[in-house]
Motif scaffolding. Sequence first.
Motif, PDB file in Angstrom:
ATOM      1  N   THR A   1       0.838  -1.207   0.000  1.00  0.00           N
ATOM      2  CA  THR A   1       0.000   0.000   0.000  1.00  0.00           C
ATOM      3  C   THR A   1       0.869   1.252   0.000  1.00  0.00           C
ATOM      4  OG1 THR A   1      -1.768  -1.135   1.192  1.00  0.00           O
ATOM      5  CG2 THR A   1      -1.782   1.266   1.254  1.00  0.00           C
ATOM      6  N   ILE A   2       1.898   1.247   0.838  1.00  0.00           N
ATOM      7  CA  ILE A   2       2.788   2.406   0.936  1.00  0.00           C
ATOM      8  C   ILE A   2       3.487   2.678  -0.391  1.00  0.00           C
ATOM      9  CG2 ILE A   2       4.872   3.300   2.062  1.00  0.00           C
ATOM     10  CD1 ILE A   2       3.967   1.707   4.583  1.00  0.00           C
ATOM     11  N   LEU A   3       4.038   1.625  -1.003  1.00  0.00           N
ATOM     12  CA  LEU A   3       4.760   1.803  -2.259  1.00  0.00           C
ATOM     13  C   LEU A   3       3.826   2.219  -3.390  1.00  0.00           C
ATOM     14  CD1 LEU A   3       7.256  -1.211  -2.180  1.00  0.00           C
ATOM     15  CD2 LEU A   3       7.707   1.198  -1.669  1.00  0.00           C
ATOM     16  N   ARG A   4       2.635   1.624  -3.415  1.00  0.00           N
ATOM     17  CA  ARG A   4       1.666   2.018  -4.454  1.00  0.00           C
ATOM     18  C   ARG A   4       1.374   3.516  -4.383  1.00  0.00           C
ATOM     19  NH1 ARG A   4      -4.239   0.579  -3.074  1.00  0.00           N
ATOM     20  NH2 ARG A   4      -3.728   2.356  -1.725  1.00  0.00           N
ATOM     21  N   ASP A   5       1.182   4.014  -3.156  1.00  0.00           N
ATOM     22  CA  ASP A   5       0.819   5.420  -3.001  1.00  0.00           C
ATOM     23  C   ASP A   5       2.020   6.344  -3.187  1.00  0.00           C
ATOM     24  OD1 ASP A   5      -1.704   4.496  -2.498  1.00  0.00           O
ATOM     25  OD2 ASP A   5      -1.596   4.762  -0.317  1.00  0.00           O
ATOM     26  N   GLN A   6       3.169   5.969  -2.625  1.00  0.00           N
ATOM     27  CA  GLN A   6       4.338   6.834  -2.737  1.00  0.00           C
ATOM     28  C   GLN A   6       4.847   6.935  -4.164  1.00  0.00           C
ATOM     29  OE1 GLN A   6       7.185   5.249   0.064  1.00  0.00           O
ATOM     30  NE2 GLN A   6       6.367   6.450   1.779  1.00  0.00           N
ATOM     31  N   LEU A   7       4.770   5.835  -4.903  1.00  0.00           N
ATOM     32  CA  LEU A   7       5.318   5.801  -6.263  1.00  0.00           C
ATOM     33  C   LEU A   7       4.246   5.930  -7.337  1.00  0.00           C
ATOM     34  CD1 LEU A   7       7.890   2.881  -5.773  1.00  0.00           C
ATOM     35  CD2 LEU A   7       8.252   5.340  -5.497  1.00  0.00           C
ATOM     36  N   ALA A   8       2.992   6.072  -6.917  1.00  0.00           N
ATOM     37  CA  ALA A   8       1.873   6.182  -7.858  1.00  0.00           C
ATOM     38  C   ALA A   8       1.885   5.035  -8.866  1.00  0.00           C
ATOM     39  CB  ALA A   8       1.906   7.530  -8.580  1.00  0.00           C
ATOM     40  N   LEU A   9       2.002   3.807  -8.358  1.00  0.00           N
ATOM     41  CA  LEU A   9       2.083   2.643  -9.232  1.00  0.00           C
ATOM     42  C   LEU A   9       0.692   2.202  -9.691  1.00  0.00           C
ATOM     43  CD1 LEU A   9       4.703   0.585  -7.189  1.00  0.00           C
ATOM     44  CD2 LEU A   9       5.110   1.945  -9.243  1.00  0.00           C
ATOM     45  N   PRO A  10       0.573   1.817 -10.947  1.00  0.00           N
ATOM     46  CA  PRO A  10      -0.728   1.416 -11.487  1.00  0.00           C
ATOM     47  C   PRO A  10      -1.054  -0.056 -11.227  1.00  0.00           C
ATOM     48  CG  PRO A  10       0.875   1.394 -13.240  1.00  0.00           C
ATOM     49  CD  PRO A  10       1.611   1.848 -11.990  1.00  0.00           C
ATOM     50  N   VAL A  11      -0.799  -0.530 -10.007  1.00  0.00           N
ATOM     51  CA  VAL A  11      -1.092  -1.918  -9.633  1.00  0.00           C
ATOM     52  C   VAL A  11      -1.768  -1.900  -8.274  1.00  0.00           C
ATOM     53  CG1 VAL A  11       0.798  -2.918 -10.972  1.00  0.00           C
ATOM     54  CG2 VAL A  11       1.209  -2.178  -8.628  1.00  0.00           C
ATOM     55  N   SER A  12      -2.385  -3.021  -7.917  1.00  0.00           N
ATOM     56  CA  SER A  12      -3.064  -3.082  -6.633  1.00  0.00           C
ATOM     57  C   SER A  12      -2.072  -3.325  -5.507  1.00  0.00           C
ATOM     58  CB  SER A  12      -4.110  -4.196  -6.642  1.00  0.00           C
ATOM     59  OG  SER A  12      -3.476  -5.469  -6.640  1.00  0.00           O
TER      60      SER A  12
END
Length: 204
Positions: A176-187
């Motif tokens: 969750t942290i990495l998705r939000d910090q890096l704006a990744l297009p994955v769940s």
Amino acid sequence: MGIIDSHEALRELIGEAKPTTRRKIIDHIDEHARTLIAHSPFVLLATSAPDGGCDVSPRGDPAGSVLVLDEKTLVLADRPGNKLIDSFRNIIDNPHAGLLFLVPGMNETLRVNGRAKLLSDAPFFDDLVVRGKRPKLAVVVEVEELYMHCAKAFLRSSLWDPSTWPERSTLPTLGTILRDQLALPVSAEDLDADLNERSLSQQY
């Protein structure tokens, strides 16, 4: 704002350490330190760059994996990580390092300060093998100061008391942290699954 910007002002506020407290600082690994190091599966490695930038890195291995070569020398194996090598670059540029050893369930901690160097091979590397894997790199620390910290910090924090721990579900996962910090297009779920698989397969 009460800014403290001198040693004198700091001492006036905090007071002097007791003579017995200063005497606790020794310059070698005694039998008790050997015992604690042998039972510690987790150590924090602190280094700093010449410009003053600091880094603290967690190091974990089965208890007994940190070698004590003699009363002045200990060795930590490097295991596969993120390859940022912040600690190692710091050691090359500034050999001063600090270690803090934790033993599960024990409120006291062991602090070691000294001069560190990096080795890519040595006869004792065979003793650093874990799960059949020999490290590519090791940190050798020449002990200059060794000090036992009392239990106050751990008693205040209740670190080992599970009743004080937050529910894990109330905290964000790394995915969750990495998705939000890096704006990744994955769940976050997919990220967590991948991170968990990599962590398990690349420990050593």
